[in-house]
Design a protein around this motif. Sequence first.
Motif, PDB file in Angstrom:
ATOM      1  N   LYS A  20       0.854  -1.337   0.178  1.00 28.81           N
ATOM      2  CA  LYS A  20       0.026  -0.076   0.037  1.00 28.81           C
ATOM      3  C   LYS A  20       0.772   1.241  -0.057  1.00 28.81           C
ATOM      4  CE  LYS A  20      -3.632  -2.253   2.479  1.00 28.81           C
ATOM      5  NZ  LYS A  20      -4.605  -2.405   3.747  1.00 28.81           N
ATOM      6  N   TYR A  60     -12.190  -2.862  -2.970  1.00 34.03           N
ATOM      7  CA  TYR A  60     -12.784  -3.109  -1.704  1.00 34.03           C
ATOM      8  C   TYR A  60     -14.331  -2.934  -1.548  1.00 34.03           C
ATOM      9  CZ  TYR A  60      -8.135  -2.644   0.740  1.00 34.03           C
ATOM     10  OH  TYR A  60      -7.020  -2.833   0.939  1.00 34.03           O
ATOM     11  N   LEU A  63     -16.515  -3.697   1.428  1.00 33.60           N
ATOM     12  CA  LEU A  63     -16.334  -3.038   2.632  1.00 33.60           C
ATOM     13  C   LEU A  63     -17.162  -1.511   2.380  1.00 33.60           C
ATOM     14  CD1 LEU A  63     -12.432  -3.505   3.318  1.00 33.60           C
ATOM     15  CD2 LEU A  63     -14.379  -4.562   4.362  1.00 33.60           C
ATOM     16  N   PHE A  68     -15.417   3.274   7.897  1.00 30.86           N
ATOM     17  CA  PHE A  68     -13.825   3.652   7.431  1.00 30.86           C
ATOM     18  C   PHE A  68     -13.873   3.523   6.022  1.00 30.86           C
ATOM     19  CE2 PHE A  68     -13.705  -1.072   8.530  1.00 30.86           C
ATOM     20  CZ  PHE A  68     -13.216  -1.556   7.225  1.00 30.86           C
ATOM     21  N   LEU A  72     -10.364   4.577   4.287  1.00 31.49           N
ATOM     22  CA  LEU A  72      -9.742   3.714   3.453  1.00 31.49           C
ATOM     23  C   LEU A  72      -9.331   3.993   2.056  1.00 31.49           C
ATOM     24  CD1 LEU A  72      -8.308   0.607   3.040  1.00 31.49           C
ATOM     25  CD2 LEU A  72     -10.881   0.017   2.687  1.00 31.49           C
ATOM     26  N   TYR A  75      -6.795   6.729   2.003  1.00 33.26           N
ATOM     27  CA  TYR A  75      -5.249   6.063   2.196  1.00 33.26           C
ATOM     28  C   TYR A  75      -4.805   5.377   0.934  1.00 33.26           C
ATOM     29  CZ  TYR A  75      -2.670   2.153   4.483  1.00 33.26           C
ATOM     30  OH  TYR A  75      -1.723   1.011   4.610  1.00 33.26           O
ATOM     31  N   ARG A  96      -1.285 -14.534   3.269  1.00 32.17           N
ATOM     32  CA  ARG A  96      -1.917 -14.083   4.548  1.00 32.17           C
ATOM     33  C   ARG A  96      -1.277 -14.213   5.687  1.00 32.17           C
ATOM     34  NH1 ARG A  96      -6.758 -10.460   3.718  1.00 32.17           N
ATOM     35  NH2 ARG A  96      -7.539 -11.549   5.660  1.00 32.17           N
ATOM     36  N   THR A 102      -5.140  -8.217  10.286  1.00 32.33           N
ATOM     37  CA  THR A 102      -5.423  -6.805   9.744  1.00 32.33           C
ATOM     38  C   THR A 102      -4.941  -5.877  10.765  1.00 32.33           C
ATOM     39  OG1 THR A 102      -7.277  -8.024   8.738  1.00 32.33           O
ATOM     40  CG2 THR A 102      -7.429  -5.441   9.039  1.00 32.33           C
ATOM     41  N   ARG A 113       3.138  -7.374   8.570  1.00 34.55           N
ATOM     42  CA  ARG A 113       2.668  -6.239   9.744  1.00 34.55           C
ATOM     43  C   ARG A 113       3.045  -6.128  11.206  1.00 34.55           C
ATOM     44  NH1 ARG A 113      -3.137  -7.634   7.159  1.00 34.55           N
ATOM     45  NH2 ARG A 113      -3.251  -6.379   5.395  1.00 34.55           N
ATOM     46  N   THR A 120      -4.117  -0.528  12.063  1.00 36.43           N
ATOM     47  CA  THR A 120      -5.072  -0.951  10.982  1.00 36.43           C
ATOM     48  C   THR A 120      -5.013  -0.134   9.776  1.00 36.43           C
ATOM     49  OG1 THR A 120      -6.317  -2.123  12.769  1.00 36.43           O
ATOM     50  CG2 THR A 120      -7.314  -2.185  10.397  1.00 36.43           C
ATOM     51  N   GLY A 121      -5.474   1.372  10.037  1.00 31.85           N
ATOM     52  CA  GLY A 121      -5.431   2.117   8.967  1.00 31.85           C
ATOM     53  C   GLY A 121      -4.053   2.441   8.161  1.00 31.85           C
ATOM     54  N   ASN A 123      -1.727  -0.360   7.606  1.00 33.78           N
ATOM     55  CA  ASN A 123      -1.041  -1.695   7.622  1.00 33.78           C
ATOM     56  C   ASN A 123      -0.203  -2.232   6.456  1.00 33.78           C
ATOM     57  OD1 ASN A 123      -3.154  -2.286   6.020  1.00 33.78           O
ATOM     58  ND2 ASN A 123      -4.245  -3.670   7.449  1.00 33.78           N
ATOM     59  N   HIS A 126      -1.502  -5.543   1.119  1.00 32.00           N
ATOM     60  CA  HIS A 126      -2.675  -6.290   1.193  1.00 32.00           C
ATOM     61  C   HIS A 126      -2.451  -7.621   0.565  1.00 32.00           C
ATOM     62  CE1 HIS A 126      -6.840  -7.141  -0.575  1.00 32.00           C
ATOM     63  NE2 HIS A 126      -6.224  -7.730  -1.661  1.00 32.00           N
TER      64      HIS A 126
HETATM   65  P1  IDP Z   1      -7.308  -7.363   5.375  1.00 35.11           P
HETATM   66  O1  IDP Z   1      -6.539  -6.049   4.535  1.00 35.11           O
HETATM   67  O2  IDP Z   1      -6.388  -8.106   6.384  1.00 35.11           O
HETATM   68  O3  IDP Z   1      -8.094  -8.420   4.342  1.00 35.11           O
HETATM   69  P2  IDP Z   1     -10.023  -6.205   5.477  1.00 35.11           P
HETATM   70  O4  IDP Z   1     -11.187  -6.517   6.655  1.00 35.11           O
HETATM   71  O5  IDP Z   1     -10.340  -6.778   4.188  1.00 35.11           O
HETATM   72  O6  IDP Z   1      -8.505  -6.723   5.988  1.00 35.11           O
HETATM   73  O7  IDP Z   1     -10.043  -4.490   5.233  1.00 35.11           O
HETATM   74  C1  IDP Z   1      -9.318  -4.009   4.189  1.00 35.11           C
HETATM   75  C2  IDP Z   1      -8.443  -2.917   4.774  1.00 35.11           C
HETATM   76  O8  IDP Z   1      -9.283  -1.954   5.231  1.00 35.11           O
HETATM   77  C3  IDP Z   1      -7.490  -3.426   5.816  1.00 35.11           C
HETATM   78  O9  IDP Z   1      -6.232  -3.862   5.224  1.00 35.11           O
HETATM   79  C4  IDP Z   1      -7.209  -1.840   6.475  1.00 35.11           C
HETATM   80  O10 IDP Z   1      -6.373  -1.236   5.578  1.00 35.11           O
HETATM   81  C5  IDP Z   1      -8.507  -1.136   6.381  1.00 35.11           C
HETATM   82  N1  IDP Z   1      -9.274  -1.462   7.541  1.00 35.11           N
HETATM   83  C6  IDP Z   1     -10.086  -2.465   7.933  1.00 35.11           C
HETATM   84  N2  IDP Z   1     -10.633  -2.516   9.206  1.00 35.11           N
HETATM   85  C7  IDP Z   1     -10.492  -1.013   9.386  1.00 35.11           C
HETATM   86  C8  IDP Z   1     -10.716  -0.294  10.505  1.00 35.11           C
HETATM   87  O11 IDP Z   1     -11.444  -0.814  11.804  1.00 35.11           O
HETATM   88  N3  IDP Z   1     -10.254   0.879  10.656  1.00 35.11           N
HETATM   89  C9  IDP Z   1      -9.481   1.536   9.635  1.00 35.11           C
HETATM   90  N4  IDP Z   1      -9.028   0.628   8.451  1.00 35.11           N
HETATM   91  C10 IDP Z   1      -9.568  -0.474   8.621  1.00 35.11           C
END
Ligand code: IDP
Length: 160
Positions: A20, A60, A63, A68, A72, A75, A96, A102, A113, A120-121, A123, A126
């Motif tokens: 990312k 995405y 989501l 968020f 996201l 970002y 993974r 995450t 990570r 998380t925001g 990380n 992907h």
């Molecule tokens: P993943 O990347 O581990 O598959 P996902 O749940 O698919 O996780 O979420 C995609 C991306 O969205 C995460 O990698 C992260 O960058 C962001 N994200 C997920 N949950 C949150 C959150 O609660 N706050 C902020 N960003 C989030």
Amino acid sequence: CHSDECRKMSTTERTFIAVKPDGVQRGLVGEIIARFEKRGYKLIALKLVSPTKDHLETHYEDLKGKPFFPSLISYMLSGPIAAMVWEGLDAVKTGRAMLGATNPLASAIGTIRGDYAIQTGRNICHGSDSVESANKEISHWFTENELNKYNNPLQSLIYE
Ligand code: IDP
Ligand code: MG
């Protein structure tokens, strides 16, 4: 063969891995590539891209309803992304596991990570979460021409 048993044995399973914008700007592209290379996965595709908002929203789309989601997307728009495809036995699940959880604070030390991120925001990477989403993501990010076909003579040293 498409049975679960065959899938478990498939050395040609593919996953979509991306560094990312924060990972790119922090100089972690090489580190992340190195981990997949050293593990024994085969690099099929690799490019540095600045996708459109539309492209990222589709990536995405699952989501879309999350609070968020807008942050996201901004970002993900904050700089170029290093997009890649890695191939090998259990590439999706192992990919993974190599990325970590995450939430980086919940990621084991030794994962990408867990070693290089905190929130998380932010990380840094992907990875596809299933073979089905891997196939979808690979065709979303790459054209057929960008998926390189080549023989890797090291395969016999990595697989029995
Ligand atoms: P993943 O990347 O581990 O598959 P996902 O749940 O698919 O996780 O979420 C995609 C991306 O969205 C995460 O990698 C992260 O960058 C962001 N994200 C997920 N949950 C949150 C959150 O609660 N706050 C902020 N960003 C989030
Ligand atoms: Mg995900």
